[in-house]
Motif scaffolding. Structure first.
Motif, mmCIF file in Angstrom:
data_model
loop_
_atom_site.group_PDB
_atom_site.id
_atom_site.type_symbol
_atom_site.label_atom_id
_atom_site.label_comp_id
_atom_site.label_asym_id
_atom_site.label_seq_id
_atom_site.Cartn_x
_atom_site.Cartn_y
_atom_site.Cartn_z
ATOM 1 N N LEU A 325 0.833 -1.206 0.000
ATOM 2 C CA LEU A 325 0.000 0.000 0.000
ATOM 3 C C LEU A 325 0.866 1.253 0.000
ATOM 4 C CD1 LEU A 325 -2.834 1.222 0.168
ATOM 5 C CD2 LEU A 325 -2.669 1.064 2.650
ATOM 6 N N ALA A 326 1.948 1.251 0.776
ATOM 7 C CA ALA A 326 2.856 2.399 0.790
ATOM 8 C C ALA A 326 3.518 2.598 -0.576
ATOM 9 C CB ALA A 326 3.916 2.211 1.878
ATOM 10 N N ASN A 327 3.894 1.516 -1.233
ATOM 11 C CA ASN A 327 4.515 1.620 -2.555
ATOM 12 C C ASN A 327 3.546 2.198 -3.577
ATOM 13 O OD1 ASN A 327 6.804 0.510 -1.459
ATOM 14 N ND2 ASN A 327 6.354 -1.563 -2.161
ATOM 15 N N ARG A 328 2.289 1.804 -3.515
ATOM 16 C CA ARG A 328 1.317 2.320 -4.481
ATOM 17 C C ARG A 328 1.023 3.802 -4.256
ATOM 18 N NH1 ARG A 328 -3.193 -2.473 -5.520
ATOM 19 N NH2 ARG A 328 -1.675 -4.134 -5.936
ATOM 20 N N MET A 329 1.172 4.282 -3.038
ATOM 21 C CA MET A 329 0.965 5.701 -2.758
ATOM 22 C C MET A 329 2.260 6.512 -2.864
ATOM 23 S SD MET A 329 -1.704 5.774 0.434
ATOM 24 C CE MET A 329 -0.592 4.876 1.528
ATOM 25 N N SER A 330 3.401 5.838 -3.060
ATOM 26 C CA SER A 330 4.725 6.493 -3.052
ATOM 27 C C SER A 330 4.963 7.180 -1.712
ATOM 28 C CB SER A 330 4.841 7.493 -4.209
ATOM 29 O OG SER A 330 4.771 6.835 -5.441
ATOM 30 N N GLU A 331 4.525 6.544 -0.650
ATOM 31 C CA GLU A 331 4.724 7.049 0.691
ATOM 32 C C GLU A 331 5.672 6.113 1.448
ATOM 33 O OE1 GLU A 331 3.519 9.773 1.941
ATOM 34 O OE2 GLU A 331 1.868 10.371 0.625
ATOM 35 N N ARG A 332 6.218 6.624 2.539
ATOM 36 C CA ARG A 332 7.046 5.783 3.400
ATOM 37 C C ARG A 332 6.157 4.840 4.203
ATOM 38 N NH1 ARG A 332 10.734 9.013 7.204
ATOM 39 N NH2 ARG A 332 8.680 9.789 7.820
ATOM 40 N N SER A 333 6.650 3.634 4.382
ATOM 41 C CA SER A 333 5.873 2.672 5.159
ATOM 42 C C SER A 333 5.696 3.130 6.606
ATOM 43 C CB SER A 333 6.556 1.295 5.120
ATOM 44 O OG SER A 333 7.874 1.381 5.643
ATOM 45 N N VAL A 334 6.649 3.946 7.107
ATOM 46 C CA VAL A 334 6.536 4.461 8.475
ATOM 47 C C VAL A 334 5.313 5.366 8.598
ATOM 48 C CG1 VAL A 334 7.697 5.811 10.246
ATOM 49 C CG2 VAL A 334 9.024 4.286 8.797
ATOM 50 N N ASP A 335 5.070 6.194 7.562
ATOM 51 C CA ASP A 335 3.907 7.078 7.606
ATOM 52 C C ASP A 335 2.611 6.279 7.570
ATOM 53 O OD1 ASP A 335 5.681 9.163 7.618
ATOM 54 O OD2 ASP A 335 5.626 9.451 5.442
ATOM 55 N N VAL A 336 2.585 5.214 6.781
ATOM 56 C CA VAL A 336 1.382 4.384 6.727
ATOM 57 C C VAL A 336 1.133 3.703 8.073
ATOM 58 C CG1 VAL A 336 0.291 2.443 5.537
ATOM 59 C CG2 VAL A 336 1.706 4.033 4.256
ATOM 60 N N ILE A 337 2.203 3.221 8.700
ATOM 61 C CA ILE A 337 2.058 2.573 10.010
ATOM 62 C C ILE A 337 1.567 3.584 11.048
ATOM 63 C CG2 ILE A 337 3.340 1.462 11.870
ATOM 64 C CD1 ILE A 337 5.120 0.184 9.733
ATOM 65 N N LYS A 338 2.026 4.843 10.965
ATOM 66 C CA LYS A 338 1.549 5.878 11.886
ATOM 67 C C LYS A 338 0.049 6.102 11.715
ATOM 68 C CE LYS A 338 5.890 8.440 12.356
ATOM 69 N NZ LYS A 338 6.581 9.733 12.075
ATOM 70 N N CYS A 339 -0.426 6.142 10.456
ATOM 71 C CA CYS A 339 -1.863 6.307 10.215
ATOM 72 C C CYS A 339 -2.647 5.128 10.788
ATOM 73 C CB CYS A 339 -2.126 6.446 8.713
ATOM 74 S SG CYS A 339 -1.531 7.992 8.011
ATOM 75 N N LEU A 340 -2.107 3.930 10.643
ATOM 76 C CA LEU A 340 -2.787 2.758 11.200
ATOM 77 C C LEU A 340 -2.831 2.828 12.724
ATOM 78 C CD1 LEU A 340 -1.330 -0.061 8.910
ATOM 79 C CD2 LEU A 340 -3.663 0.796 8.912
ATOM 80 N N MET A 341 -1.766 3.325 13.337
ATOM 81 C CA MET A 341 -1.749 3.451 14.787
ATOM 82 C C MET A 341 -2.782 4.471 15.251
ATOM 83 S SD MET A 341 2.369 3.294 15.447
ATOM 84 C CE MET A 341 2.223 3.507 17.211
ATOM 85 N N LYS A 342 -2.977 5.534 14.468
ATOM 86 C CA LYS A 342 -4.019 6.498 14.817
ATOM 87 C C LYS A 342 -5.403 5.861 14.767
ATOM 88 C CE LYS A 342 -1.473 10.553 13.167
ATOM 89 N NZ LYS A 342 -1.454 11.666 12.174
ATOM 90 N N GLU A 359 -8.540 1.804 2.594
ATOM 91 C CA GLU A 359 -9.200 2.988 2.037
ATOM 92 C C GLU A 359 -9.128 4.163 3.008
ATOM 93 O OE1 GLU A 359 -13.485 4.197 -0.015
ATOM 94 O OE2 GLU A 359 -13.182 2.218 0.877
ATOM 95 N N LEU A 360 -9.315 3.919 4.297
ATOM 96 C CA LEU A 360 -9.197 4.987 5.289
ATOM 97 C C LEU A 360 -7.787 5.575 5.310
ATOM 98 C CD1 LEU A 360 -11.203 3.450 8.278
ATOM 99 C CD2 LEU A 360 -11.954 5.238 6.700
ATOM 100 N N VAL A 361 -6.774 4.727 5.222
ATOM 101 C CA VAL A 361 -5.385 5.200 5.221
ATOM 102 C C VAL A 361 -5.106 6.041 3.980
ATOM 103 C CG1 VAL A 361 -2.975 4.464 5.133
ATOM 104 C CG2 VAL A 361 -4.575 3.284 6.628
ATOM 105 N N VAL A 362 -5.588 5.607 2.839
ATOM 106 C CA VAL A 362 -5.352 6.343 1.590
ATOM 107 C C VAL A 362 -5.987 7.724 1.653
ATOM 108 C CG1 VAL A 362 -5.918 6.369 -0.871
ATOM 109 C CG2 VAL A 362 -5.077 4.280 0.184
ATOM 110 N N GLU A 363 -7.208 7.809 2.132
ATOM 111 C CA GLU A 363 -7.870 9.107 2.241
ATOM 112 C C GLU A 363 -7.195 9.989 3.293
ATOM 113 O OE1 GLU A 363 -11.901 8.228 3.039
ATOM 114 O OE2 GLU A 363 -12.364 7.572 0.989
ATOM 115 N N GLU A 364 -6.674 9.403 4.347
ATOM 116 C CA GLU A 364 -5.982 10.184 5.379
ATOM 117 C C GLU A 364 -4.725 10.840 4.825
ATOM 118 O OE1 GLU A 364 -5.186 11.823 9.117
ATOM 119 O OE2 GLU A 364 -6.995 10.828 8.369
ATOM 120 N N LEU A 365 -4.030 10.173 3.926
ATOM 121 C CA LEU A 365 -2.809 10.705 3.324
ATOM 122 C C LEU A 365 -3.081 11.571 2.108
ATOM 123 C CD1 LEU A 365 -0.475 7.603 3.676
ATOM 124 C CD2 LEU A 365 -0.504 9.667 5.075
ATOM 125 N N GLY A 366 -4.342 11.822 1.786
ATOM 126 C CA GLY A 366 -4.690 12.751 0.720
ATOM 127 C C GLY A 366 -4.829 12.148 -0.653
#
Length: 895
Positions: A325-342, A359-366
């Motif tokens: 999921l992080a690769n498809r968004m071109s985001e760091r996996s650390v940022d995705v894990i932070k969103c999941l922790m939230k 889907e919630l994580v993707v919308e959270e990251l814009g």
């Protein structure tokens, strides 16, 4: 030196010539000389300093010493060592010249020091100005960076609350602001550069107009061409001119001492420049290339500090890992894990999450989420789309012949096709589903599907009813409605296709068609003769009577159905049967529903895919294409399609392979789920009733339908006590791998219309694997039923023998108690089972160990006779007890 005599006759020393004392030149000084006879003289001398010093030197002094006798003579020694007359040199004049040279040298030295001091001051001023400009520039850049960071944070904070369109506009505004700041920076740098050039242009004339330092007076040439009063530098230059060499310059173009003369010992490095050649080393200026490199580096640093975030449309499957999921968004996996922790989800990068959470994580990251399912790979096959009306053309009807076994289905089809298929069937019954085409005398074409009538081939009949347009239900006039007839009626009604009743064997004496029509009423089949809408035709496959009426009924029914299809599209159909043939590999019989199938088409059939290598019609002839309602055999399949699978042509091989792999994964998941569920059920069953005995088998058949029918039939034989465990079921010949599997599981191999190769037979003989060959499905079922029956535990049955009454008890030493009995009913046998009854209550059950009549042991005693009886390991008997004698028999059970 001469010797003279004194008064005492001793010799005295005297000088024949004047004594001359020479001393090294250097600083001026006075030395007192002592001579014989008490004479002394004070002379002027010069002390020479070390080489390289800047202290001016005077000419070498001339030392004179008076002779011991005679007039005094004075000698003057110059630099070249030649003697001078005394009248040409004097002490007072030498002192005056030396004082004059020292003053000139001091003035030159002071002028050189003043020039160096002024140049150092100028260099310090330039350095201070440059440091001030650099500090100002650093402060300005720091302020710009702080402002940019502040703007970036503010933009990110506002971006989370804005819509995608507002975020996009804000990003464009931020990019425009950064570009304007960069342009302003370029303009400021250009202004600073112009100021530097102006300052350099103003300073250059000042340096050029500055007066040169006073030069030293020319030294007085001495006799013989030597510079007696010249300094060290002049003497060095004179010596060089004498040798024919050019003297080294010791001052720069402005008269100042050069850097080398000022004590700078640095060696020149790098390539020689004009400035170094002219020895004009002013403050170093940055080159234009250096300025360009620094400006480009600054722009790159600004770009790296404020990267433009790209918002993407992220495709989310049903299950996805955090890293993917992080690769498809071109985001760091650390940022995705932070969103999941939230969201309250603790997950690592390798763990998977469901589509809703992703889907919630993707919308959270814009980003924008797009939900897809794994089954979307099948989109585009067009299995459910409808063709336009103008593209539909009439097609031939597909007719399935169904009914009970041995009612004449294949014989009727042979009569229509004018062939003899039934003679080639093993056991006189149809065990394969066949697809044929019949061309009538009128030119019409009918496609027939011949289905087996045995109860084991239920799945074949169901597939035949699902792919057909019309069902012909064949019922024997002398046998009436049978179980498989009823089953065929149910399949036809479930498929929603019309039925035509063909009452066969009407030529037999025992034929009764009216009875057939009446029995069909019980199953809600109303023929026309009984006031219904179902067509019925009386035929005889043996004599060929009524076949024309049957054909007319089929054509009439097809006209009412208005069967049409689009031949100008990608072919779609159903797999009727599949098998493995030697030399041709996997072969599948396909019934095309719509479109046209051609050689070279890529296709997918269930979990198998491939490319059409050859097409064969029902007679085995090769054809180039197959249109709607045409059955053909296809070569070039990768995998093993199952009868009843959908068949579809794809645009390329990659698409077909992707769909086949997806379907194969689904099949494996279903098997794993079913196995796990069966394991739990077996566990509870074993806890409750005990574990059932299993008969492991490996089934290999000639076609997929026969293998499926055998598996279903054998599974129906299983009970709670015994069961058939099918280790493998497939099509084709028996191979070494099948033997290895059977040997490892201690199983038997059932070969239905197939054989084992030579290597497999040898391996089976060596491993002791039992291979049983069959061609009729009845024999398979009967043999497996007998094996399962032999595995059943026998039934125990109790047979009553007789009663005996104890009338006396005898206590015998070393034997125990023996009862004297009278047989009142039946008989008693030695070794039989007995029960001891006291007041009609069983108090002991055991075995009769001793049976005597008088003193002899006997096998049995009949009613009305006396005997002695003793129990095995039991002696508590009393007078009046009754003994019941019986036997236990084992009766074999059958399924």
């Amino acid at each position: 030196m001469t010797e003279t005599n004194d008064k005492g006759g001793r010799k005295s020393l005297s000088l024949n010539k004047p004594l001359e004392v020479k001393k090294s030149t250097g600083d001026a000084g006075q030395v007192r000389q002592s001579f014989s006879h008490g004479r002394s003289k004070t002379v002027q001398v010069e002390v020479r300093k070390k080489r390289g010093a800047h202290t001016p030197t005077a000419a070498k002094p001339t030392l004179s010493a008076p002779a011991a006798s005679g007039p005094k003579k004075t000698l003057s020694v110059g630099k070249s060592g030649a003697k001078k007359p005394a009248g040409q040199s004097g002490r007072g004049k030498d002192n005056r010249d030396e004082a004059a040279l020292t003053s000139n040298e001091k003035a030159a030295r002071l002028a050189a020091l003043a020039g160096a001091r002024e140049q150092a001051q100028r260099q310090q001023e330039i350095d201070r100005e440059r440091e001030a400009r650099e500090a100002e520039e650093a402060a300005r850049k720091a302020a710009e960076k702080a402002e940019a960071d502040k703007q970036k944070k503010e933009t990110e904070r506002l971006a989370k609350r804005k819509s995608p369109e507002e975020r996009r506009r804000a990003e464009e505004e931020e990019a425009r602001r950064l570009m304007e700041a960069a342009e302003a920076t370029k303009v400021a740098e250009a202004a600073v550069h112009r100021e530097k050039k102006k300052a350099a242009a103003i300073e250059e004339p000042k340096r050029a107009a500055k007066p040169a330092a006073p030069s030293r007076p020319s030294a007085r040439p001495a006799a013989g061409g030597a510079d007696v009063d010249a300094g060290p530098a002049d003497r060095t230059a004179g010596a060089a001119r004498k040798k024919g060499k050019t003297p080294t310059r010791t001052t720069d173009d402005r008269g100042n001492p050069s850097a080398k003369r000022m004590g700078d010992q640095r060696r020149r490095s790098g390539r020689l420049t004009i400035g170094e050649a002219l020895d004009d080393r002013g403050p170093k200026q940055r080159s234009l290339a250096s300025v360009k490199r620094a400006r480009k580096k600054q722009q790159m640093m600004q770009t790296a500090e404020a990267p433009q975030k790209v918002y993407r449309e992220v495709i989310i499957p049903e299950v996805i890992s955090v890293q993917e999921l992080a690769n498809r968004m071109s985001e760091r996996s650390v940022d995705v894990i932070k969103c999941l922790m939230k969201l309250g989800i603790m997950a690592t990068a390798n763990q998977t999450i469901d589509a809703d959470t992703a889907e919630l994580v993707v919308e959270e990251l814009g980003h924008t989420a797009k939900r897809v399912a794994e089954s979307d790979v099948e989109i585009g096959l067009g299995m459910d789309d409808q063709d336009a009306e103008e593209t539909l053309l009439p097609r031939a009807p597909v007719v399935a012949v169904m009914g009970h076994v041995d009612h004449g289905k294949t014989s009727l089809l042979d009569a229509l096709r004018k062939t003899d298929v039934v003679s080639g069937e093993a056991g006189g019954i149809t065990q394969h589903i066949g697809a044929y085409q019949v061309k009538l005398a009128s030119g019409n074409v009918i496609t027939f599907l011949d289905t087996p009538g045995h109860e084991a081939f239920t799945a074949m009949r169901m597939r035949g009813a699902s792919v057909t347009d019309i069902v012909i239900l064949v019922v024997a006039a002398d046998d009436s409605v049978m179980p498989q007839t009823i089953e065929a009626i149910k399949h036809a009604k479930a498929a929603g296709v019309p039925i035509i009743i063909a009452i066969n064997k009407c030529d037999k004496p025992a034929a009764n068609p009216d009875k057939v029509r009446q029995e069909l009423l019980q199953h809600e089949v109303f023929v026309e003769d009984m006031g219904g809408d179902v067509l019925s035709v009386e035929v005889s496959a043996l004599n060929g009577t009524g076949l024309d009426k049957l054909q007319d009924a089929i054509l009439l029914q097809s006209e009412m159905l208005e069967l049409r299809a689009n031949p100008e599209r990608a072919a779609q159909g159903t797999v009727v049967e599949s098998k493995i043939e030697t030399g041709r590999g996997m072969v599948a019989t396909v019934l095309v529903k719509r479109g046209t199938l051609r050689i070279g088409d890529n296709f997918v059939a269930g979990s198998a895919y491939g490319k059409v290598r050859a097409l064969l019609d029902h007679r085995g002839n090769q054809v180039e294409e197959a249109g709607p309602s045409v059955p053909v055999e296809i070569l070039g399949i990768q995998g093993a399609p199952v009868a009843g699978d959908d068949f579809a042509v794809t645009e390329n091989e990659g698409k077909a392979k992707e769909i086949a792999e997806y379907r194969l994964r689904l099949e494996k998941e279903k098997k794993v789920t079913a196995t796990a569920r069966g394991t739990i059920e077996q566990m509870f069953s074993a806890i409750k009733e005990g574990t059932a005995d299993e008969l492991p088998v490996v089934i290999k058949a000639d076609v997929q339908g026969s293998s499926e029918a055998i598996v279903n039939s054998l599974e129906k034989l299983s009970t709670d006590e015994v069961a058939v465990k099918v280790l493998l079921s497939g099509v084709g010949g028996i191979t070494e791998s099948d033997i290895t599997l059977a040997a490892a599981s201690n199983a038997m191999i059932i070969a239905f219309n197939t054989r084992a190769n030579k290597q497999a037979r040898e391996e089976a003989q060596a491993a002791g694997v039992d291979i049983r060959y069959y061609s009729v499905i009845y024999n398979v079922i009967d043999d497996i039923r007998a094996m399962l029956s032999g595995m059943l535990a026998p039934t125990l049955q109790e047979d009553f023998l007789g009663y005996a009454e104890i009338r006396e008890v005898f206590n015998i030493t070393k034997v125990g108690k023996i009862g004297g009995c009278m047989v009142t009913e039946g008989l008693v046998k030695r070794g039989a089972k007995v029960r001891l009854l006291r007041d009609n209550v069983v108090i002991h059950e055991g075995t009769l160990s001793t049976l005597k009549r008088f003193k002899d042991e006997v096998k049995e005693v009949k009613s009305g006779m006396e005997c002695g009886m003793a129990f095995e390991n039991y002696h508590d008997i009393q007078v009046g007890d009754f003994i019941e004698c019986f036997e236990i028999k084992e009766i074999a059970r059958e399924l």
